[in-house]
Enzyme design. Structure first.
Site, mmCIF file in Angstrom:
data_model
loop_
_atom_site.group_PDB
_atom_site.id
_atom_site.type_symbol
_atom_site.label_atom_id
_atom_site.label_comp_id
_atom_site.label_asym_id
_atom_site.label_seq_id
_atom_site.Cartn_x
_atom_site.Cartn_y
_atom_site.Cartn_z
ATOM 1 C CB SER A 14 -4.716 2.197 14.170
ATOM 2 O OG SER A 14 -5.502 3.298 14.592
ATOM 3 N N GLY B 171 0.808 -1.228 0.000
ATOM 4 C CA GLY B 171 0.000 0.000 0.000
ATOM 5 C C GLY B 171 0.831 1.262 0.000
ATOM 6 C CB ALA B 172 4.071 2.053 -1.211
ATOM 7 N NE ARG C 50 -4.818 5.851 -2.026
ATOM 8 C CZ ARG C 50 -5.756 5.562 -1.143
ATOM 9 N NH1 ARG C 50 -5.965 6.358 -0.128
ATOM 10 N NH2 ARG C 50 -6.487 4.480 -1.272
ATOM 11 C CB ILE D 14 -1.094 10.272 10.395
ATOM 12 C CG1 ILE D 14 -0.578 9.430 11.582
ATOM 13 C CG2 ILE D 14 0.054 10.730 9.489
ATOM 14 C CD1 ILE D 14 0.351 10.122 12.539
ATOM 15 C CE1 TYR E 60 -7.848 1.151 10.065
ATOM 16 C CE2 TYR E 60 -8.123 2.416 12.087
ATOM 17 C CZ TYR E 60 -7.381 2.102 10.950
ATOM 18 O OH TYR E 60 -6.178 2.736 10.726
ATOM 19 C CB ALA F 96 -11.911 -5.919 15.631
HETATM 20 P P1 NDP Z 1 -4.260 5.530 2.639
HETATM 21 O O1 NDP Z 1 -5.724 5.292 2.583
HETATM 22 O O2 NDP Z 1 -3.738 6.870 2.280
HETATM 23 O O3 NDP Z 1 -3.494 4.424 1.725
HETATM 24 C C1 NDP Z 1 -3.791 3.061 1.911
HETATM 25 C C2 NDP Z 1 -2.904 2.242 1.002
HETATM 26 O O4 NDP Z 1 -3.262 0.862 1.137
HETATM 27 C C3 NDP Z 1 -3.058 2.595 -0.468
HETATM 28 O O5 NDP Z 1 -1.809 2.465 -1.097
HETATM 29 C C4 NDP Z 1 -4.023 1.529 -0.975
HETATM 30 O O6 NDP Z 1 -3.863 1.259 -2.367
HETATM 31 C C5 NDP Z 1 -3.574 0.325 -0.163
HETATM 32 N N1 NDP Z 1 -4.571 -0.715 -0.012
HETATM 33 C C6 NDP Z 1 -5.850 -0.608 0.401
HETATM 34 N N2 NDP Z 1 -6.442 -1.817 0.426
HETATM 35 C C7 NDP Z 1 -5.519 -2.723 0.029
HETATM 36 C C8 NDP Z 1 -5.523 -4.115 -0.154
HETATM 37 N N3 NDP Z 1 -6.595 -4.889 0.080
HETATM 38 N N4 NDP Z 1 -4.372 -4.702 -0.602
HETATM 39 C C9 NDP Z 1 -3.282 -3.976 -0.839
HETATM 40 N N5 NDP Z 1 -3.212 -2.645 -0.689
HETATM 41 C C10 NDP Z 1 -4.320 -2.027 -0.254
HETATM 42 O O7 NDP Z 1 -3.826 5.081 4.096
HETATM 43 P P2 NDP Z 1 -2.862 5.797 5.152
HETATM 44 O O8 NDP Z 1 -1.578 6.149 4.533
HETATM 45 O O9 NDP Z 1 -3.628 6.803 5.878
HETATM 46 O O10 NDP Z 1 -2.658 4.564 6.170
HETATM 47 C C11 NDP Z 1 -1.619 3.623 6.018
HETATM 48 C C12 NDP Z 1 -1.665 2.678 7.208
HETATM 49 O O11 NDP Z 1 -1.608 3.431 8.419
HETATM 50 C C13 NDP Z 1 -2.964 1.869 7.283
HETATM 51 O O12 NDP Z 1 -2.684 0.573 7.748
HETATM 52 C C14 NDP Z 1 -3.789 2.636 8.298
HETATM 53 O O13 NDP Z 1 -4.715 1.798 8.942
HETATM 54 C C15 NDP Z 1 -2.706 3.112 9.246
HETATM 55 N N6 NDP Z 1 -3.087 4.275 10.040
HETATM 56 C C16 NDP Z 1 -3.350 5.497 9.442
HETATM 57 C C17 NDP Z 1 -3.683 6.577 10.234
HETATM 58 C C18 NDP Z 1 -3.965 7.927 9.663
HETATM 59 O O14 NDP Z 1 -4.267 8.834 10.433
HETATM 60 N N7 NDP Z 1 -3.874 8.123 8.362
HETATM 61 C C19 NDP Z 1 -3.781 6.450 11.688
HETATM 62 C C20 NDP Z 1 -3.486 5.152 12.187
HETATM 63 C C21 NDP Z 1 -3.144 4.121 11.379
HETATM 64 P P3 NDP Z 1 -4.691 2.103 -3.487
HETATM 65 O O15 NDP Z 1 -4.284 3.534 -3.379
HETATM 66 O O16 NDP Z 1 -4.237 1.522 -4.773
HETATM 67 O O17 NDP Z 1 -6.133 1.891 -3.181
#
Ligand code: NDP
Length: 245
Positions: free
Chosen positions: A140, A12-13, A15, A186, A153, A155
């Protein structure tokens, strides 16, 4: 912190935090194998190449175990190994318990918890043979605190803590450290969905009185994947401005 020349696999890189992480590792001279789910990460690849690092991006749904094995195989074919795994991919499908659809529960658990299980199962086989490796799971704050409207989420992220600790114990004798970084709120697309009132309420509950940045999270992940943290495993590192202590 000796990340130079290492191969880092980040899910998931495209964004947010994952993108920030990929660029931070590129700055450190690592090879990047990154995944996305829907949007090809052109910007991330461009930013990585600006630092002269090698990178490959593949589409991957982490909840699909065969696809995970294929992606890990591709990484090994391209870079020869996996030194660091960061399980960052994650989704939310919020709703109060009584209204939450079963499919919203399943989708979140599948992506956030089963996805990390699939990835660790596949990558650890490579690390066990080498008797060295680092795994960092992105959890998280709500995995420790809970949050109304996020039963699925929370859980998934609480489950990820148990998964991290169990795998850390299993792999410790093979010199593989497994840790979890638990971000608070974040600034990313995920938190952009909050309205102003929700943001105000959140800020009131953060002692440092600001949302975190993706760089705050990346710094902690880099530390836990470097040799500077070799004696740390099974740890939950909270990056939340003091919101949860
Ligand atoms: P974003 O929503 O900005 O990005 C999520 C990423 O995960 C995207 O690259 C997306 O791909 C990818 N993705 C989603 N579903 C799948 C899947 N089934 N298989 C593979 N890739 C997948 O998330 P954040 O950067 O905000 O969050 C990143 C991590 O940090 C997550 O685990 C989130 O739970 C955790 N987190 C974030 C917080 C926040 O405040 N933002 C707070 C606490 C935890 P695509 O773009 O192609 O859909």
């Amino acid at each position: 912190m000796t990340i130079k020349g290492k191969t880092v696999f980040i899910t998931g890189a495209s964004r947010g935090i994952g993108r920030e992480l990929a660029v931070a590792y590129a700055k450190g001279g690592a090879n990047l194998f990154i995944t996305y789910n829907s949007t090809p990460p052109k910007d991330t690849l461009l930013a990585i190449s600006e630092h002269g690092a090698e990178a490959q991006a593949v589409k991957l749904d982490v909840s699909d175990s065969s696809a995970v094995d294929e992606a890990v195989k591709s990484c090994v074919e391209r870079f020869g190994t996996v030194d660091v795994l960061v399980n960052n991919a994650g989704i939310t499908k919020d709703g109060l318990l009584i209204r939450m659809k079963e499919s919203d529960w399943d989708d979140v658990i599948d992506a956030n918890l089963k996805g990390a299980f699939n990835m660790m199962k596949s990558v650890s086989k490579i690390m066990i043979k080498k008797r060295v490796g680092k795994i960092v799971n992105i959890g998280s704050i709500v995995g420790s605190m809970g949050n109304p409207g996020q039963a699925n989420y929370s859980a998934s992220k609480a489950g990820l803590i148990g998964l991290t600790k169990s795998v850390a114990r299993e792999l410790a004798s093979r010199n593989i450290q497994v840790n979890l970084v638990a971000p608070g709120y974040i600034e990313t697309d995920m938190t952009d969905e909050l309205n102003e009132k929700q943001k105000e309420t959140i800020l009131e509950s953060i002692p440092l009185k600001k949302l975190g940045t993706t760089a705050d999270v990346a710094n902690s992940v880099l530390f836990l994947s470097s040799s500077a943290s070799d004696y740390i495993t099974g740890h939950v590192l909270h990056v939340n401005g003091g919101m949860y202590m």
